[in-house]
Design an enzyme around this catalytic site. Structure first.
Site, PDB file in Angstrom:
ATOM      1  N   ARG A   1       0.829  -1.227   0.000  1.00 46.72           N
ATOM      2  CA  ARG A   1       0.000   0.000   0.000  1.00 46.72           C
ATOM      3  C   ARG A   1       0.859   1.272   0.000  1.00 46.72           C
ATOM      4  NH1 ARG A   1      -3.362  -3.257  -0.974  1.00 46.72           N
ATOM      5  NH2 ARG A   1      -5.512  -3.322  -0.241  1.00 46.72           N
TER       6      ARG A   1
ATOM      7  N   SER B   1     -11.356  -0.968   2.394  1.00 43.41           N
ATOM      8  CA  SER B   1     -10.706  -1.202   3.696  1.00 43.41           C
ATOM      9  C   SER B   1     -10.399   0.146   4.334  1.00 43.41           C
ATOM     10  CB  SER B   1      -9.380  -1.932   3.510  1.00 43.41           C
ATOM     11  OG  SER B   1      -9.566  -3.155   2.866  1.00 43.41           O
TER      12      SER B   1
ATOM     13  N   GLU C   1      -6.400   3.665   5.918  1.00 42.48           N
ATOM     14  CA  GLU C   1      -5.925   3.382   4.571  1.00 42.48           C
ATOM     15  C   GLU C   1      -6.346   4.458   3.573  1.00 42.48           C
ATOM     16  OE1 GLU C   1      -5.612   0.571   0.925  1.00 42.48           O
ATOM     17  OE2 GLU C   1      -7.430   1.463   1.722  1.00 42.48           O
TER      18      GLU C   1
HETATM   19  N1  EPU Z   1     -11.483 -11.015   8.722  1.00 47.44           N
HETATM   20  C1  EPU Z   1     -12.292 -10.913   9.812  1.00 47.44           C
HETATM   21  N2  EPU Z   1     -13.544 -10.393   9.636  1.00 47.44           N
HETATM   22  C2  EPU Z   1     -13.997  -9.984   8.432  1.00 47.44           C
HETATM   23  C3  EPU Z   1     -13.167 -10.090   7.313  1.00 47.44           C
HETATM   24  C4  EPU Z   1     -11.901 -10.601   7.474  1.00 47.44           C
HETATM   25  O1  EPU Z   1     -11.906 -11.256  10.915  1.00 47.44           O
HETATM   26  O2  EPU Z   1     -15.116  -9.501   8.363  1.00 47.44           O
HETATM   27  C5  EPU Z   1     -10.108 -11.553   8.896  1.00 47.44           C
HETATM   28  C6  EPU Z   1     -10.035 -13.023   8.673  1.00 47.44           C
HETATM   29  O3  EPU Z   1      -9.031 -13.532   9.527  1.00 47.44           O
HETATM   30  C7  EPU Z   1      -9.618 -13.122   7.227  1.00 47.44           C
HETATM   31  C8  EPU Z   1      -8.671 -11.960   7.119  1.00 47.44           C
HETATM   32  O4  EPU Z   1      -9.250 -10.955   7.950  1.00 47.44           O
HETATM   33  O5  EPU Z   1      -8.989 -14.333   6.933  1.00 47.44           O
HETATM   34  C9  EPU Z   1      -8.428 -11.445   5.716  1.00 47.44           C
HETATM   35  O6  EPU Z   1      -9.638 -10.975   5.170  1.00 47.44           O
HETATM   36  P1  EPU Z   1      -9.806 -10.621   3.627  1.00 47.44           P
HETATM   37  O7  EPU Z   1      -9.357 -11.767   2.812  1.00 47.44           O
HETATM   38  O8  EPU Z   1     -11.176 -10.135   3.385  1.00 47.44           O
HETATM   39  O9  EPU Z   1      -8.736  -9.465   3.370  1.00 47.44           O
HETATM   40  P2  EPU Z   1      -8.325  -8.157   4.187  1.00 47.44           P
HETATM   41  O10 EPU Z   1      -6.967  -8.374   4.748  1.00 47.44           O
HETATM   42  O11 EPU Z   1      -9.378  -7.726   5.151  1.00 47.44           O
HETATM   43  C10 EPU Z   1      -7.107  -7.066   2.124  1.00 47.44           C
HETATM   44  C11 EPU Z   1      -7.089  -5.751   1.424  1.00 47.44           C
HETATM   45  C12 EPU Z   1      -8.316  -5.604   0.538  1.00 47.44           C
HETATM   46  C13 EPU Z   1      -8.324  -6.751  -0.472  1.00 47.44           C
HETATM   47  C14 EPU Z   1      -8.329  -8.072   0.310  1.00 47.44           C
HETATM   48  C15 EPU Z   1      -8.231  -9.288  -0.590  1.00 47.44           C
HETATM   49  C16 EPU Z   1      -5.916  -4.227   2.910  1.00 47.44           C
HETATM   50  C17 EPU Z   1      -6.035  -3.084   3.870  1.00 47.44           C
HETATM   51  N3  EPU Z   1      -7.071  -4.681   2.403  1.00 47.44           N
HETATM   52  O12 EPU Z   1      -8.242  -7.072   3.007  1.00 47.44           O
HETATM   53  O13 EPU Z   1      -8.210  -4.391  -0.183  1.00 47.44           O
HETATM   54  O14 EPU Z   1      -9.455  -6.682  -1.321  1.00 47.44           O
HETATM   55  O15 EPU Z   1      -7.174  -8.121   1.196  1.00 47.44           O
HETATM   56  O16 EPU Z   1      -6.935  -9.435  -1.051  1.00 47.44           O
HETATM   57  O17 EPU Z   1      -4.812  -4.678   2.619  1.00 47.44           O
HETATM   58  C18 EPU Z   1      -8.871  -2.104   0.030  1.00 47.44           C
HETATM   59  O18 EPU Z   1      -7.688  -1.826   0.186  1.00 47.44           O
HETATM   60  O19 EPU Z   1      -9.760  -1.217   0.060  1.00 47.44           O
HETATM   61  C19 EPU Z   1      -9.252  -3.487  -0.163  1.00 47.44           C
HETATM   62  C20 EPU Z   1     -10.504  -3.817  -0.321  1.00 47.44           C
END
Ligand code: EPU
Length: 342
Positions: free
Chosen positions: A160, A236, A334
């Site tokens: 990021r 996010s 973010e």
């Molecule tokens: N999780 C929760 N609750 C939730 C959702 C997720 O506890 O409601 C935990 C779980 O442990 C899950 C983990 O978070 O396994 C990862 O969740 P997710 O795969 O949805 O990804 P994220 O880390 O929350 C990041 C990016 C997203 C991107 C997704 C998929 C960042 C800040 N965000 O989210 O990017 O779409 O991975 O690769 O790095 C954005 O930047 O706006 C964005 C949407």
């Protein structure tokens, strides 16, 4: 080009929040971008570059300077090199590349915003980030008023992060990005959610992977869909924090080993911010005033309807304070904040 006055910014953001811009202009070419920058400079106005408004929270007081909306269009293809104007819609470019059979950005389908924003925050999702395919970024240097080109190696890409949102923040206006894609390449199937989605039948095509990513994003309220209240957000709201191995070991000792984590560079550990929020009491559908948390993804703060930036900031602060108290981790927002320093 036209310079408009007192233009409400809320309609230009996916959050649907924000006061007016004192001045507002739209640039459809590099010449117009330069003209607008000169306009601002001659009047001593601060300048803000607006792309898709999908990763942005605008103050209720708006912006006292010139907001320049980048609306340039055009995709030039030269073999496997795609030179794309900053104002092109990102998802439309992904669709275009996938339709032509080019791999490299299929996992980034369904991400809102424009091409010009992608190198700035090194957009990434589902196992891909644009740093892997960007070869060159063309920009207007707001100090010298000349156009400059950066090779990928000079963009300081990290999670990021890039030159454009760190050491040189505010100095460059991205006008064009060149991506090198792979003709007939294999889709990237590394992220757990995607592997699960395509376990059966396996070996999806590029187009199927892009469609799968959109379906997963839609399920999580991370795809812009008209009338979907969960996507009145900036995606996010916090970065996934990266902490030292020692800090992680202390957290495991205190909270048990069920803390999800991913390895990060230099033996550090990346934690899902969504999980931290959840553990700190900020669960899906949580509400504070007119701001809240999406019912489908804990990491998206949403506008419940008529929310102000202050509502969102109050929720942001409550979350930061609670997560810090519980885990000794200071979460960083973010989205870009447009307003006085807070
Ligand atoms: N999780 C929760 N609750 C939730 C959702 C997720 O506890 O409601 C935990 C779980 O442990 C899950 C983990 O978070 O396994 C990862 O969740 P997710 O795969 O949805 O990804 P994220 O880390 O929350 C990041 C990016 C997203 C991107 C997704 C998929 C960042 C800040 N965000 O989210 O990017 O779409 O991975 O690769 O790095 C954005 O930047 O706006 C964005 C949407």
């Amino acid at each position: 080009m036209k310079f408009l006055e007192h233009v409400p910014l809320a309609p230009y953001t996916t959050f649907g929040i924000g006061g007016p811009a004192r001045w507002f202009a739209e640039a459809s070419s590099e010449d117009e971008a330069l003209e607008a920058v000169v306009f601002a400079r001659e009047r001593g106005l601060p300048l803000f570059i607006l792309g898709g408004g999908s990763n942005l929270l605008v103050s209720d007081d708006g912006f006292p300077g010139l907001v320049l909306h980048i609306a340039s269009k055009g995709i030039e293809q030269d073999g496997d090199l795609f030179r794309v104007a900053a104002g092109e819609n990102w998802d439309a470019f992904v669709t275009h590349a996938v339709e032509l059979g080019y791999a490299g950005i299929e996992c980034l389908a369904g991400i809102p915003g424009t091409v010009g924003g992608t190198p700035v925050q090194n957009v990434g999702a589902y196992g891909q980030e644009v740093a892997e395919t960007i070869v060159r970024v063309r920009a207007l240097d707001l100090e010298s008023l000349g156009f400059v080109e950066f090779e990928a190696a000079d963009c300081a890409f990290a999670y990021r992060r890039s030159l454009f949102n760190s050491t040189a923040r505010g100095r460059y206006l991205v006008t064009r990005v060149a991506y090198r894609l792979t003709h007939q390449g294999q889709p990237r199937l590394e992220y757990a959610d995607l592997k699960k989605y395509f376990a059966n039948p396996p070996h999806p095509s590029l187009a199927e992977v892009a469609a799968g990513v959109r379906a997963i994003r839609r399920e999580k309220g991370m795809l812009l869909v008209d009338g979907d209240a969960d996507c009145r957000s900036a995606g996010s709201f916090f970065k996934n924090p990266i902490i030292s191995a020692e800090h992680y070991a202390r957290l495991v000792a205190a909270h048990g080993s069920a803390i999800p984590s991913y390895p990060a560079s230099d033996e550090q550990v990346k934690l899902p911010a969504a999980w931290l929020l959840d553990q700190a009491g900020f669960k899906k559908s949580y509400k504070l005033g007119r701001a809240g948390i999406s019912s489908r993804h804990t990491l998206a703060l949403i506008n419940l309807g008529n929310a102000t930036a202050s509502d969102v900031l109050a929720l942001r602060d409550a979350i930061i304070t609670e997560v810090e108290a519980k885990f000794a981790i200071h979460l960083e927002p973010e989205p870009v904040w447009l307003g006085p320093s807070v």
